[in-house]
Design an enzyme around this catalytic site. Sequence first.
Site, PDB file in Angstrom:
ATOM      1  N   ASP A   1      -0.271   2.808   0.582  1.00  0.00           N
ATOM      2  CA  ASP A   1      -0.437   1.642   1.464  1.00  0.00           C
ATOM      3  C   ASP A   1      -0.939   0.449   0.666  1.00  0.00           C
ATOM      4  OD1 ASP A   1      -0.896  -0.026   3.614  1.00  0.00           O
ATOM      5  OD2 ASP A   1      -2.500   1.174   4.482  1.00  0.00           O
TER       6      ASP A   1
ATOM      7  N   GLU B   1      -3.877  -8.329   4.491  1.00  0.00           N
ATOM      8  CA  GLU B   1      -3.393  -7.524   5.621  1.00  0.00           C
ATOM      9  C   GLU B   1      -4.442  -6.545   6.111  1.00  0.00           C
ATOM     10  OE1 GLU B   1      -1.256  -4.210   7.748  1.00  0.00           O
ATOM     11  OE2 GLU B   1      -2.530  -4.086   5.993  1.00  0.00           O
ATOM     12  N   GLU B   2      -5.249  -6.032   5.190  1.00  0.00           N
ATOM     13  CA  GLU B   2      -6.214  -4.996   5.577  1.00  0.00           C
ATOM     14  C   GLU B   2      -7.440  -5.574   6.282  1.00  0.00           C
ATOM     15  OE1 GLU B   2      -5.522  -1.983   5.556  1.00  0.00           O
ATOM     16  OE2 GLU B   2      -4.131  -1.551   3.932  1.00  0.00           O
TER      17      GLU B   2
END
Length: 373
Positions: free
Chosen positions: A154, A190-191
């Site tokens: 990821d 994004e995280e």
Amino acid sequence: MRVSVPVLLLGSSRVLGLELQQQPLRGAQVPSSIISPASDSNAPTYRGDLVSLHKSLVEISSISGNESDVGNFLVNYLEARDFVVQLEFLPPTNPSNPGKPRFNVLAWPGPNRHPSPKVLVSSHIDTVPPFIPYSRSDENPTADTVIAGRGSVDAKGSVAAQITALLSLLESGRIAGQEDSVMLLFVVGEETSGDGMRFFSETRGQLDPPPDFKAAIFGEPTEGRLVCGHKGIFTCNITVTGHAGHSGYPWLGKSATEVLARGLVRVLDTDLGSSEEFGNTTVNVGMFEGGVAANVIPEKATARLAVRVAVGPEIGGEKIVAQRLQDVMRSVDEDAFEFDCNNGYGVVKCDCDVKGKSWQLSTAIAWVDELLM
Ligand SMILES: *[C@@H]1O[C@H](CO)[C@@H](O)[C@H](O)[C@H]1NC(C)=O
Ligand SMILES: *[C@@H]1O[C@H](CO)[C@@H](O)[C@H](O)[C@H]1NC(C)=O
Ligand SMILES: *[C@@H]1O[C@H](CO)[C@@H](O)[C@H](O)[C@H]1NC(C)=O
């Protein structure tokens, strides 16, 4: 991730109600050609490039907020392969202490500086902390080889696969004459807040002419399956106010931690909304704090929750669940709670009506191919 174009999401492990742990590649459904021994003549020609690009990406630490080194690496990698690369700088979150510049990387096959992209191929280059170095269980690939390191799945696995897939699509000549109709976008943040993708959605990369995407392919780990939707999310900060007192005289006080604990247990035991496609709404009590000393009845307690929403609609499903959550907690105590819940979103359904729903790389290439015809 929310978009208004057809989407092929190669995405999150929280899909369609399946809350699976991320698995190493071993055992996942991967075409045997990719994991076959190096000497195997069935090994795809791109394998060496894919594995080496993936390694380079994972070796660079890029915890959210600190993505510029991995961004610069991608710029060099793509420019060396005749892409036009555009950096999209985000405004600093703290203008008085800007730190290293943060940017999304936007790229398309050159040399046209005014492309007309139809398909957006996107993933993210930041990771959650801490940095975990790259490692590989053995030099000669077998079906049991394990590649590890922060972001190896990821989402640097997706970034490497997407770039390699596009390069092999270009090399095949199948999109000759319309190379720049595919655009790559690798976003930061994004995280955490999703600020990279938000910024791109607002600015559309300031492209001239503005892009008119027909479809987007998002890279996120999905165990090799095509994902047709994902849960929604919202977060809440909950504050409970009680009355302080000595623990020897419990009837004189009102324990904020106790009220909070009872409220949360009731929430955890309640179905806040479920659906066949998306499973159960789940509540993560990420933080729980309260009190000042062991023998003092706590006056204040707080909790911070992240709720994964399994019901729609996309705009508003989260509010339905947030209201249920508040009602359930208030059924424990009518006045002690204060809620601060943000605007998240309900379930997101993606249009993923494409041929072949198993292996992503070939599916994605075939799909891009089809869209461009
Ligand atoms: C930021 O990233 C660089 C590598 O890209 C790394 O050397 C540095 O330790 C990182 N800083 C933090 C605070 O994580
Ligand atoms: C959803 O919750 C119910 C209990 O409320 C449980 O029986 C079921 O297994 C859960 N489903 C999933 C997919 O976790
Ligand atoms: C909750 O508190 C944190 C930390 O103070 C803050 O960043 C966040 O914006 C607050 N609100 C919500 C709805 O999460």
